[in-house]
Structures are given as structure tokens and as C-alpha cells.
Design an enzyme around this catalytic site. Structure first.
Site, PDB file in Angstrom:
ATOM      1  N   LYS A  77      27.897 -10.883  -6.364  1.00 57.70           N
ATOM      2  CA  LYS A  77      27.204 -12.145  -6.652  1.00 57.70           C
ATOM      3  C   LYS A  77      27.177 -13.002  -5.383  1.00 57.70           C
ATOM      4  O   LYS A  77      28.169 -13.038  -4.648  1.00 57.70           O
ATOM      5  CB  LYS A  77      27.936 -12.870  -7.787  1.00 57.70           C
ATOM      6  CG  LYS A  77      27.219 -14.095  -8.331  1.00 57.70           C
ATOM      7  CD  LYS A  77      28.010 -14.706  -9.489  1.00 57.70           C
ATOM      8  CE  LYS A  77      27.315 -15.912 -10.093  1.00 57.70           C
ATOM      9  NZ  LYS A  77      28.092 -16.498 -11.211  1.00 57.70           N
ATOM     10  N   SER A 152      25.524 -17.543 -15.172  1.00 58.17           N
ATOM     11  CA  SER A 152      24.867 -17.598 -13.869  1.00 58.17           C
ATOM     12  C   SER A 152      24.885 -16.261 -13.126  1.00 58.17           C
ATOM     13  O   SER A 152      24.137 -16.111 -12.162  1.00 58.17           O
ATOM     14  CB  SER A 152      25.552 -18.651 -13.003  1.00 58.17           C
ATOM     15  OG  SER A 152      26.893 -18.305 -12.766  1.00 58.17           O
ATOM     16  N   SER A 176      29.827 -17.222 -17.332  1.00 62.51           N
ATOM     17  CA  SER A 176      28.823 -16.701 -16.400  1.00 62.51           C
ATOM     18  C   SER A 176      28.901 -15.209 -16.106  1.00 62.51           C
ATOM     19  O   SER A 176      27.984 -14.653 -15.504  1.00 62.51           O
ATOM     20  CB  SER A 176      28.881 -17.463 -15.082  1.00 62.51           C
ATOM     21  OG  SER A 176      28.265 -18.714 -15.231  1.00 62.51           O
TER      22      SER A 176
END
Lengths: 489, 481, 100
Positions: A77, A152, A176
Site C-alpha cells: 500500500k 482505504s 481499511s
């Protein structure tokens, strides 16, 4: 093909030299070439570096003393710092930021021999539940491109689901990792606070932030966790603990294990299909020898408010450092520093601004006690709920999300409604406990549903074991999204 | 003038003498190339995390103990938010509600009175970076340059109660504080390098009143003298305003050393809201009793105790004891010298006189004195044994400073041994008597003062080497015959 | 809490955030509704409850006072948007509040 296999499958093939790491990486990039145009899971791809790493992995594999994840292509990420590799947080402010250091989890993955495929898209600074708050582009759900992948860590989830990486790292502040895992039909684990180092994770809310894996199955989650967990002298909240062998415990049985079903998380607001799926899971676990008991988390309904107030306060503080002095982009002409700060920070997206303004408001002396301290006290009540519940049960079962993946653009303008989708997941962040999302069926429309298994602090072993046994028991029902992508496309 | 009482409180920042910074391993050494002593933590790069330096805690506790504080078993790190380019994270890690040390007290001697100044708190925090302003001043410069080498150095902030009642007391307090921090090796207290800084709050109130008046905060105080002058100026300014029935504005004022006045920087009508919050990255600091006790056991003798001991054990006048204990190194120098020469007052005179004078002229500290205590002892022994006179000894010391040679070597090389034996003296004295019939006659007529002139002549003839007391005695004997 | 535009602009100044006209239109109401979430907490009895600052009970680690290597100067400066002579350069530093 290799790109749709699990870590454990590839590990066997790689060790047996039936496939080379290079071939696996090429297979993953072939898949990326095929679907990335549709999915847009990545912010940065590292094709040539990945091939170099793959060759190095092959050399180690040949010697026969390769580390655990040697040659496995993994996505990171883009809010996890990678030395010499752009780390943007999907924010214009950081769009050319190259950290001079690796996050501890990245160092550990490198030591474990992984090949880094690239950096995945996210809601700007991990603030959001749809990845639509990325300032670069929207990521689409591999199961249905008109839907969000969740957020996210939407880029990480979509990449793993679409075969663009074998596994990925995500971060989880209020769900997330787990929510996008559920939306994308994969496994996501938020470990106990302090088990995995946060050093190098660009913070949103430090008391709620966690790093964890997104994988194709529970065994893979155990393997990645093994690689990234452990004490880190660079993270002052990191905990010194003897780690179990997470893969070895997967094969233990769950006879007599008590599964708690919290009534507050199975209320009427829940999507009927999601509710149905959870009762189905409970039946499967009972058939495996577990006992299912109704429990109560009386303060669960206050989680959302407590979570958003605390998170916003911490976010306003964490994001203050983006002032355009030492890193990042400076925007606009400015004759003085105040104007420079405002113009540079003015580039932040609306969600970041919203949270910063809320956080700034509640940290002011006049509001501090009524808003911030109150929210922190309610957090204590929520932690106590879990302590009581875990006196009666070993794990707690709930849906991961109240609904399956929603359509793009659906909730962007209504933040409070958007925040509601974090109800189930944010509890585990408030309490710091481990929580695993595992696929548990599909809607009539063919969208994946996820269940969440929460456990006692540092009892990842039990959580993974339950998830794994359920997964084994229902393996024949598992579907792959790639087919849907093709069917739709 | 006597109608107003001056109320002063001080906030002092002192950099701690740690090798590395408070939350990271960067070197704290002064004067490095810009931005060469920085890392992700002290540059505030996102994702870096603070890990507390044990020695910083230990030094802060030492400071607390030296200031008679309670050391709090649990203290909390908080974030203090404000935007300024030298503050990398846009918040400073500090301690707000729960400081490491609190409720201390320092005793001052002001004239012959004892005054007790309360210490509200001593807390740990991190230093900011340095901004260099291009141009004449911060206001006129078009841009500034940032160096983060200082960023993250460990600091203690020491806050006094508003117990100080005059500008002079403020200066005396700072001198005492500096002595304490130096004794305990908590800080090197170099104001010129910024390792000790002071802000002052001052207000006036009618004598007898218990309510506080409106206070101003004075910044840019770069020396103890500046603190005293600025506070004298500010007390006077406020007094005149109040006597003219005008109001004192609550504001921050800047001390201009050259102009000798304070001027307004910004209004404090709307107090800054720093949005303090506990730092979620740093667990509360736990300090157990055993740790505090071991630090207490290892504290050096503090200046007040040392002063009393010097008076009692060495029979020194209080003034000497005060001066010698202003610095731990000076006191150590004195005591090392007394080991050599068992005549404390003689040692004290020489250390406070010739030695300090020479060092001051050469801008040296006692610890870097070219004449070691043992060497000074060697010289003083020569005085005790009448080998040199006090006058010659001063020349010997100068030579010692200049050449690094021992007193004996210099005396021998230069042939400066004092003439005390009767035969050598007698020859000189006889010569002086023969050449000075006038004064000799005066003395014999009863003008006893003339003896002084004759002794002087003996000293002159002997190039200062004659033992003046002996010469005096022998002259009297001869002339009275 | 109903946040006025003026109050929000004050917050934006404190947080050093430039807001677009459109953001100024929609944010006050959104921020108010988020702040209003606190009302739902008022029914929870938190008398004598300690606030949770950290999710788990930990004790702080202390580091020994050892010098570790710093970044190379070029790496320290590499991300700076305006570098002059080894320093980060900024425009005139002001402390007064910004007038737009």
C-alpha cells in the site's frame, strides 16, 4: 496460471524448482498488463526492479536455503514507506516523495525474500472507505467494475483479487484492510496493536493504525503475518512477545471453542443477505465442534462516534507535518510562510480537510474535554465490553461490513453515511484486538460477502485457525473474481 | 516608587548533555555542517517514530533533584501544536499536564537575606531546528534557511513560581540555576550557543495586594545581564504606565540589547491554543523509586553544601566560599590545591586573585587552566618556605602560565630565590646604610617611618629577592646599636 | 454545534488549510454533523472512567544514549522543494495570523 495461486501453492512449486520466481513475476505482470487498465489498483509499478529481485530469489532458491516468502510477488500500500521508491499516500502533496528509509514491515518482507510488485492505490492518506479519495485515480472492484473495491486499502485488495499480486500489505485504521478484503472476496487481517511495527507507516491516527496482510486465503495471511510480526526497537508501541508458528496452529481443531455472536452487530440495519451469511457461518463452525453463544457488546453503537472523533483529532496532528518545507510539493507563490503553508496544504483532498478541521476543532481547549476526552472514555467502555465478552467466548463473529461493495460515487457526498460502513470494523481498532475478514458467501448478484472474526489481544492464532477451518470446510463454494471480470468485459 | 511590588516568573530552557538526541540516535555535537545530523525521526519524516533516550530522562531527573523537586513516578508526553518551519512535525513533543518533576525550590542569598524561589515544574521536551534569516532581521528578510541539526536535542523546561521580586533576584536565580545545572552535569549552560535560554514574565501590583497584575512576557534575553537590564527596564515601563493610570497590555515583548529597551512583538489578547494532546506514540514514562534513588545517591555535592563545608572545614570567609563554589570545576581546583598546600586561605587568595584574573584575561575556564592545581601548590609552598616573596611569586606564576614550567624550575632558572641568609643580606644592608646617611640619621632621631624607605632600598639593591621582613629586622638591629 | 462559515475559516487558518469556494460552501454543515456525533455519546455514563489513549496497556521502551548514523546530507535534502546551500529555504517567516 501462477498469478492466481496462493503463497503456499507457489512456495511448494518454487522450492521444488518446478517454477522459477522470474516466471511467477512475469505471470503477475502479464496479468497486470491484462487487467490494470480496468482495475487501476496501482500507483507505481516496479517491473524492472521486480525482475531483478526475482532473479536474486531464484539464486537463493537454487542454493536451497531460501527464506520463507522467497520469490513471492507482493504489493505494498502506498502509505508504507519504501526506501528509494515513491511513497505518495495517493496525495498530490507527496506525489514525488521518495522516503530515505524502509518501513520495518518492508525490511522484514525483503528479508523474507519477497518481490515487490509495486505500490497500491488508497484513499488519500488512508482516509476513506472506497479508494475514491485517491487524488490520482479511482480503483475498481474486480468483481464488478461499477463498484468500489472498498478502502482505504482498495488498491491492495483489488490487486490481490485480480491476480495483480499474490498478496499485499495494507493498513487498517478503522477497517481499511478488512472492508476492502470483504468487498473484493479475499482475506484481510488486522493484527493486535503492537504486534506488527508501524515504523514507516505514514500515520493517519497512530492509536488506531495497524499494518496487516491481504491475501487469497487464511494460510497466506498466517504466512505473511509470520514474516512481518515481532518486536521493533524503532516502534515505541511495539510489543515484545514470543510468536507462535501461525501456520502450524492452523491444523488444530476447534472442538469446544466458544464463538460469540454479538446481538448488537446483527441488528436490523444489516443487509439481510449479510445476516444470512453469518448465521450460515455459525452453523458451519458448530458442525466443526465449536459452541456458538449470543453475547453482548453494549457500547458497540457508540463506536462510530468515538472512533471518528478520536481519529479526526489524531489525523489533524499527524497531517500537520505536510507543510511544504522538508518534503513534498509546494504549491502556489507565497511571500511568507503562513501563506506557503496554506497554499500547500490547501492541495489536500476534501476528506483530509474535513478530518483535519474536525480534529482541529475538538483539540481546542474549550472542546477538548467534551469531545475528545469523552470519546476516549467511551473507548474505554468499548474495551471493557470486549474484556467481558472474552471472558465468555474465544472469538467473536460478525459481518465485516453491513453491505457488499457499493457503487462508485455512491456515498462520497455524505460522509456520516459513509462512516457508518465502518461500524463493525472500527470496534477492533478501538480495542486494539486482532480481527480477520474471510469471504463467507456471495449475494444473489454475485458480490462477495465477508465475515469478521475478532479475537483476544495477541491471539491471532485462534482467529486464523477458525478462519482457516471455515475456509477448508467451504472451499468448494469459493469463486474467483477474474471470471466475473471476463464475464462482464 | 515604593508603592508597587514587582512579580517575576522565569521559564528556562536548558539543553541536556546527552550524546544523542532525545528521540533518535543523531549526534548532538554543536557546529556540524547544516542538516548533517538529521534522520527521519528528527526531520519529522512521516512514519518515523520517537524512541525515548534513557539518559535524557536521567538528566532531567537530576535537574529535578538538584532543584528539590518531587519526581513523578508517571509522566506523560504531549504534542504541542503550532506551525513554524523550524518545527518539523508541526508539533513539539513536550509534557503538559503531567511533567516529570514538580514542586521544587531554590534558596537564594540576596544580600544577607535568604529567599526561596518555588519551582513549578521541570519537564522534558525536544528542541526545534534553527532558522537563519537572510537579511538584517527576521522582519526584513525575504527568506529564511532551515537547519535541523538542533531539532530533537533533549531539553528541560524549568518554570519558576512567580516568586521573584526584583530584576536582581532574577539574575541571582539564574546564576544559581546555572551553577546547579553545571554541578550536576545536566547542561553546559552556554547561553552563547543557545544551550541555556530564558524568557521572563513580569507584572506589577500595588504593595499589599494579593491579586496579580497584567503580565508581559520578555523574549530574546541572551545573557544574565540582559535578563536583569530588561526586567529593570520593563518594571520601570510598567510602573510609569500604572502611575499614569494607563493599562499594561498582555503581550510578548522583545528585548533590544543595543537600544536597552523592550518593544512589543505581538498581542497576546487571544492566547495561543496549542491544541495539546497526549502523544499516542509514547506510553507514559514510568520512573521507579529505585531509579530515582540511584540517581540521588550519585548526585555530586551541590553548591550550598559545598559552600558550608568550605566555611567549616577550611575556615574560609563566606565570601571566598561563595566565589569558589560558583563552579564545580573551580571548587575542585581549589580543593586539589589545598591537598598540596595545607593553608586554605592562602590558596583561596591566589585562586580567586591571580589565577582567575589571568584566566579571565585570556578567556579561559578554570578547567582549561594551563597551571594545574598541583603546580599552583608548588608555587605556594615556595612562599610558605620563604623561598620567594609574594611579589616575586606573582612573576613566577606569570611565567608558569606562559611557559608551563614548574615554579621551582622558573625560580632556579631566573635566580629568583629570596635572600634570607644573614651573611648575604648584611652585605646589601651595609651598602644601603652607607649610601643613605640622611634617612639613617632621620631614623636614629626617632623618625621610625624612614625604615620603610631603607627596606625599599634593600629590595631595590637585591632586585626584589631580599626577604623584606628579615631586611627590616636586620636594619633596625644595626641602626639601634 | 452549528459551525458558521466564519468559525470554519478560523479553524482553517489554525490548521493552515486553504479552502476553495466550493469547500467553504459544503464543509460547515458536514463538519457540524460530524461534531454532532458527540451527542450520541452523552447518554454513556463515563463518570470515573479513565480515557483510553492507547489501545493496549504498554510500557515505554527506553533507548540507550548511543549515537547512530544520521542520513547523508544529500538524502536529508533530497525531498526538499527549495534547497539553497545545504539548507531548506522558506519565504519570510511570520508568526502573525494570515490575512487573506
Amino acid at each position: 496460471m501462477f498469478s492466481s495461486m496462493t503463497i503456499s501453492q507457489l512456495r511448494t512449486l518454487l522450492r521444488a524448482r518446478e517454477v522459477s520466481a522470474e516466471e511467477v513475476v512475469i505471470s503477475v505482470f502479464d496479468q497486470i498488463d491484462k487487467v490494470e487498465g480496468d482495475i487501476e489498483a496501482y500507483v507505481t509499478l516496479c517491473r524492472s526492479e521486480a525482475l531483478v529481485q526475482a532473479k536474486r530469489a531464484d539464486a537463493l532458491l537454487k542454493e536451497g536455503n531460501a527464506p520463507d516468502l522467497c520469490g513471492i510477488p507482493i504489493a505494498i500500500k502506498d502509505n508504507i514507506s519504501t526506501a528509494g521508491l515513491k511513497t505518495t499516500c495517493a496525495s498530490r502533496i507527496l506525489d514525488d516523495y521518495v522516503p530515505p528509509f524502509d518501513a520495518t514491515v518492508v525490511t522484514k518482507l525483503k528479508e523474507a525474500g519477497v518481490v515487490i510488485v509495486g505500490k497500491t492505490n488508497l484513499d488519500e492518506f488512508a482516509l476513506g472507505s472506497s479508494t475514491e479519495n485517491s487524488q490520482f485515480h479511482v480503483t475498481r472492484n474486480p468483481w464488478d467494475r461499477s463498484r468500489v473495491p472498498g478502502g482505504s486499502s482498495g488498491g491492495s485488495a483489488a490487486a490481490v483479487a485480480a491476480g495483480e499480486a499474490i498478496a499485499a500489505l495494507g493498513s487498517d485504521t478503522g477497517g481499511s484492510i478488512r472492508q476492502p478484503a470483504a468487498f473484493c472476496g479475499i482475506v484481510g487481517l488486522k493484527p493486535t496493536y503492537g504486534l506488527v511495527s508501524r515504523y514507516g507507516l505514514i500515520p493517519a491516527a497512530p492509536s488506531l493504525d495497524h499494518v496487516g496482510p491481504l491475501t487469497r486465503d487464511v494460510r497466506d495471511a498466517a504466512l505473511v503475518l509470520q514474516a512481518i510480526a515481532g518486536w521493533d526497537g524503532k516502534d515505541p508501541t511495539s510489543v515484545q512477545k514470543e510468536l507462535p508458528n501461525y501456520e502450524a496452529v492452523l491444523s488444530e481443531d476447534i472442538t469446544g471453542l466458544v464463538v460469540g455472536l454479538p446481538k448488537e452487530l446483527l441488528d436490523n440495519e444489516l443487509d439481510p443477505e449479510a445476516k444470512e451469511a453469518i448465521f450460515g457461518v455459525a452453523n458451519v463452525l458448530e458442525s466443526l465442534g465449536a459452541r456458538v453463544e449470543a453475547i453482548s457488546l453494549p457500547h458497540a453503537e457508540y463506536a462510530m462516534a468515538s472512533f471518528y472523533l478520536i481519529a479526526s483529532a489524531e489525523i489533524s496532528s499527524s497531517l500537520a507535518c505536510f507543510d511544504g518545507v522538508r518534503l513534498g510539493k509546494r504549491y502556489g507563490e507565497a511571500k511568507d510562510t503562513t501563506s506557503m503553508f496554506m497554499k500547500t496544504r490547501g492541495q489536500l483532498g476534501i476528506e483530509a480537510k474535513r478530518r483535519i478541521l474536525v480534529g482541529t476543532a475538538i483539540l481546542q481547549e474549550d472542546n477538548y474535554t467534551t469531545y475528545f476526552v469523552k470519546a476516549q472514555k467511551v473507548r474505554t467502555k468499548i474495551r471493557e465490553d470486549f474484556q467481558q465478552a472474552f471472558g465468555r467466548c474465544d472469538v467473536i463473529l460478525s459481518p465485516t461490513t453491513p453491505t457488499p461493495a457499493f457503487t462508485l460515487g455512491h456515498k462520497l457526498d455524505r460522509p456520516v453515511i459513509m462512516y457508518k460502513s465502518d461500524v463493525y470494523t472500527s470496534l477492533a481498532n478501538l480495542a486494539g484486538i486482532p480481527a480477520l475478514s474471510v469471504p463467507c458467501g456471495y449475494t444473489e448478484g454475485g458480490l462477495p460477502l465477508g465475515m469478521q472474526i475478532m479475537g483476544k489481544p495477541f491471539d491471532e492464532a485462534t482467529v486464523l485457525k477458525v478462519g482457516h477451518l471455515y475456509e477448508q470446510q467451504t472451499a468448494s463454494e469459493r469463486r474467483l473474481p477474474q471470471k466475473e471480470v471476463k464475464a462482464n468485459g | 516608587m515604593a508603592d508597587w511590588e514587582v512579580i517575576i516568573g522565569l521559564e528556562i530552557h536548558a539543553e541536556l548533555l546527552t550524546e544523542s538526541k532525545v528521540f533518535c540516535g543523531c549526534n548532538t555535537e554543536f557546529g556540524g555542517e547544516p542538516n548533517s545530523q538529521v534522520c527521519p525521526v528528527c526531520m519529522g519524516l512521516p512514519g518515523a517514530l520517537p524512541v525515548l533516550n534513557r539518559q535524557a530522562v536521567e538528566l532531567a531527573i537530576k535537574a529535578g533533584l538538584a532543584l528539590n523537586c518531587t519526581i513523578n513516578g508517571t509522566s506523560q508526553f504531549d504534542r504541542k501544536h503550532y506551525f513554524y518551519p523550524d518545527l518539523p512535525k508541526a508539533y513539539q513533543i513536550s509534557q503538559n499536564d503531567r511533567p516529570l518533576c514538580s514542586h521544587g525550590m531554590v534558596e537564594l542569598s540576596v544580600g544577607d537575606r535568604k529567599r526561596q524561589i518555588g519551582i513549578q515544574r521541570v519537564h522534558l521536551e525536544e528542541e526545534a531546528g534553527k532558522s537563519v534569516h537572510v537579511g538584517d532581521s527576521i522582519i526584513s528578510s525575504e527568506y529564511s534557511l532551515l537547519d535541523y541539526n538542533r531539532s530533537g536535542i533533549a531539553l528541560v523546561e524549568i518554570v519558576t513560581e512567580p516568586d521573584i521580586r526584583s530584576a536582581e533576584e532574577a539574575r541571582l536565580f539564574l546564576e544559581k540555576l546555572k551553577t546547579l545545572l553545571e554541578y550536576t552535569e545536566v547542561s553546559d549552560c552556554k547561553m552563547e550557543e543557545g544551550s541555556l535560554r530564558c524568557d521572563a514574565n513580569i507584572s506589577l501590583r500595588p504593595k499589599g495586594s494579593s491579586a496579580y497584575g497584567v503580565k508581559t512576557e520578555i523574549k530574546n534575553l541572551n545573557s544574565f545581564r540582559a535578563v536583569q537590564r530588561a526586567l529593570e527596564f520593563e518594571a520601570d515601563r510598567q510602573r510609569r504606565l500604572l502611575q499614569a493610570k494607563e493599562v499594561v497590555l498582555p503581550e510578548t515583548r522583545h528585548w533590544d540589547e543595543a537600544k536597552g529597551m523592550t518593544f512589543s512583538m505581538r498581542s497576546k489578547a487571544k492566547a495561543a491554543d496549542y491544541r495539546y494532546m497526549p502523544d499516542p506514540n509514547l506510553y507514559p514514562l514510568q520512573v521507579d523509586e529505585a531509579w530515582i534513588e540511584s540517581i540521588r545517591q550519585n548526585l555530586p555535592e551541590l553548591p550550598d553544601a559545598k559552600r558550608d563545608r568550605f566555611i567549616n572545614d577550611y575556615d574560609l570567609p563566606p565570601y571566598d566560599a561563595d566565589v569558589l563554589t560558583t563552579s564545580r570545576h573551580l571548587a575542585d581546583y581549589f580543593e586539589a590545591c589545598v591537598q598540596e598546600v595545607d593553608e586554605p586561605k592562602l590558596v583561596s587568595n591566589w585562586v580567586m586573585g591571580e589565577v582567575l584574573r589571568w584566566l579571565k584575561a585570556h578567556e579561559l575556564e578554570i578547567e582549561s587552566s594551563p597551571v594545574a592545581p598541583k603546580e599552583l601548590g608548588g608555587l605556594l609552598k615556595l612562599i610558605q618556605e620563604d623561598v620567594v616573596s609574594t611579589i616575586v611569586a606573582k612573576d613566577v606564576l606569570s611565567e608558569m602560565f606562559a611557559t608551563g614550567k614548574s615554579a621551582v624550575e622558573i625560580v632556579d632558572e631566573k635566580g629568583w630565590r629570596q635572600i634570607s641568609d644573614a651573611d648575604s643580606l648584611e652585605a646589601i644592608i651595609d651598602g644601603v646604610i652607607a649610601e643613605n646617611p640622611g634617612p639613617v640619621a632621620d631614623f636614629q632621631k626617632g623618625k621610625t617611618k624612614a625604615i620603610g624607605f631603607l627596606v625599599g632600598q634593600v629590595m631595590k639593591a637585591s632586585k626584589g629577592q631580599a626577604n623584606p621582613q628579615k631586611a627590616n629586622e636586620m636594619l633596625r638591629q644595626k641602626l639601634q646599636k | 454545534m452549528e459551525l458558521s462559515l466564519k468559525e470554519m475559516e478560523e479553524l482553517a487558518l489554525i490548521a493552515r488549510l486553504y479552502l476553495t469556494e466550493e469547500e467553504k460552501k459544503i464543509l460547515p454543515q458536514q463538519i457540524s454533523s460530524i461534531l454532532d456525533m458527540v451527542h450520541s455519546l452523552e447518554t454513556v455514563d463515563t463518570e470515573d472512567v479513565e480515557p483510553t489513549i492507547y489501545p493496549i496497556t504498554g510500557s515505554g521502551v527506553l533507548r540507550e544514549d548511543e549515537i547512530l548514523p544520521s542520513l547523508a546530507v544529500k538524502d536529508a535534502l533530497a525531498n526538499g522543494p527549495d534547497i539553497v546551500d545545504g539548507y531548506f529555504r522558506v519565504p519570510r517567516i511570520i508568526e502573525e495570523e494570515y490575512e487573506s
